[in-house]
Design an enzyme around this catalytic site. Sequence first.
Site, mmCIF file in Angstrom:
data_model
loop_
_atom_site.group_PDB
_atom_site.id
_atom_site.type_symbol
_atom_site.label_atom_id
_atom_site.label_comp_id
_atom_site.label_asym_id
_atom_site.label_seq_id
_atom_site.Cartn_x
_atom_site.Cartn_y
_atom_site.Cartn_z
ATOM 1 N N HIS A 60 -7.017 -4.671 10.549
ATOM 2 C CA HIS A 60 -6.812 -4.456 9.106
ATOM 3 C C HIS A 60 -5.543 -5.149 8.615
ATOM 4 O O HIS A 60 -4.604 -5.367 9.380
ATOM 5 C CB HIS A 60 -6.833 -2.961 8.739
ATOM 6 N N GLU B 245 -9.738 -2.018 5.721
ATOM 7 C CA GLU B 245 -10.297 -1.703 7.034
ATOM 8 C C GLU B 245 -11.520 -2.583 7.319
ATOM 9 O O GLU B 245 -12.119 -3.141 6.399
ATOM 10 C CB GLU B 245 -10.699 -0.222 7.063
ATOM 11 N N ASN C 252 -7.112 -2.654 14.624
ATOM 12 C CA ASN C 252 -8.514 -2.964 14.311
ATOM 13 C C ASN C 252 -8.646 -4.184 13.393
ATOM 14 O O ASN C 252 -9.712 -4.441 12.843
ATOM 15 C CB ASN C 252 -9.184 -1.744 13.663
ATOM 16 N N ASP D 275 0.824 -1.211 0.000
ATOM 17 C CA ASP D 275 0.000 0.000 0.000
ATOM 18 C C ASP D 275 0.854 1.254 0.000
ATOM 19 O O ASP D 275 2.080 1.192 0.158
ATOM 20 C CB ASP D 275 -0.962 -0.003 1.209
HETATM 21 C C1 F6R Z 1 1.612 -1.406 6.032
HETATM 22 C C2 F6R Z 1 0.360 -2.107 6.240
HETATM 23 C C3 F6R Z 1 -0.376 -2.023 7.527
HETATM 24 C C4 F6R Z 1 0.483 -2.372 8.733
HETATM 25 C C5 F6R Z 1 -0.335 -2.313 10.017
HETATM 26 C C6 F6R Z 1 0.530 -2.510 11.235
HETATM 27 O O1 F6R Z 1 2.102 -1.616 4.729
HETATM 28 O O2 F6R Z 1 -0.069 -2.721 5.338
HETATM 29 O O3 F6R Z 1 -1.487 -2.873 7.465
HETATM 30 O O4 F6R Z 1 1.016 -3.651 8.565
HETATM 31 O O5 F6R Z 1 -0.988 -1.085 10.119
HETATM 32 O O6 F6R Z 1 1.430 -1.442 11.350
HETATM 33 P P1 F6R Z 1 2.604 -1.449 12.417
HETATM 34 O O7 F6R Z 1 3.535 -2.534 12.036
HETATM 35 O O8 F6R Z 1 3.250 -0.091 12.310
HETATM 36 O O9 F6R Z 1 1.958 -1.682 13.741
#
Ligand code: F6R
Length: 240
Positions: free
Chosen positions: A138, A143, A136, A67
């Site tokens: 995701h 989401e 959450n 992303d």
């Molecule tokens: C990032 C992504 C997000 C993260 C998630 C956890 O490319 O796809 O889904 O993996 O938000 O983020 P961290 O590792 O910062 O807790």
Amino acid sequence: MKVHVYKDAETAGKAAGLLFAAQIIRKPASVLGFATGSTPLPAYQTLVNLYEAGVLDFSNIRTFNLDEYAGIDRSHSQSYYRFMFDNLFSKVNIPPESVRVPNPAATSLEAECAEYDAAIDAAGGIDLQILGIGNNGHIAFNEPGSFPFGTHIVELTPSTIEANKRFFDSADDVPRKAISMGIGSIMKAREIVMLITGANKAPAAAAMINGPVDSACPASILQMHPNVTVLLDSAAAAML
Ligand code: F6R
């Protein structure tokens, strides 16, 4: 799902890095799926260390990132493109043209989404994908509330804006939109490593592993994938 619990985030991350290293050794022309965020940093450092030690060669590797924020430039300190160069791509011998991150500067974001999925297919699909999970539930920017199939444009939820504001001057500076691979694009990866660390991720980890497959926790869809390895630290595993 195979589930492994490690004593701390550093060790779980190293294990994830070693699974990627094994993939690169087995198939030097692998197509790898990468994530940004805090969680995979020890995994990327492990890959850098093994590259510096002469164990790994990235010259034939191709990569796709999950992303990217829309509305900020690739040179922005928080762009995921820049994150990947700062933490991995600039430290190993991967040709810059072999890496792809959704391009927020594309003339048409819709066309960029369609091209992104087509490029993954044209590369032969992703051999090994690393994922992190949001508080959450995701995965990528998918989401809670639906399981979108392909790469698409998303509106960030208040929970994700709140979680990501630590990287910006304030919550107001967090972009409101992003381009994200869909649940279908992720599920097409042949193998997935899900890395989960930190006590704040314990509820999401439990919902993903033990809860029903439900879009209330998008990561729960991974229960339907035939080849997922979940690596957790003991704090994230506390509610399993
Ligand atoms: C990032 C992504 C997000 C993260 C998630 C956890 O490319 O796809 O889904 O993996 O938000 O983020 P961290 O590792 O910062 O807790």
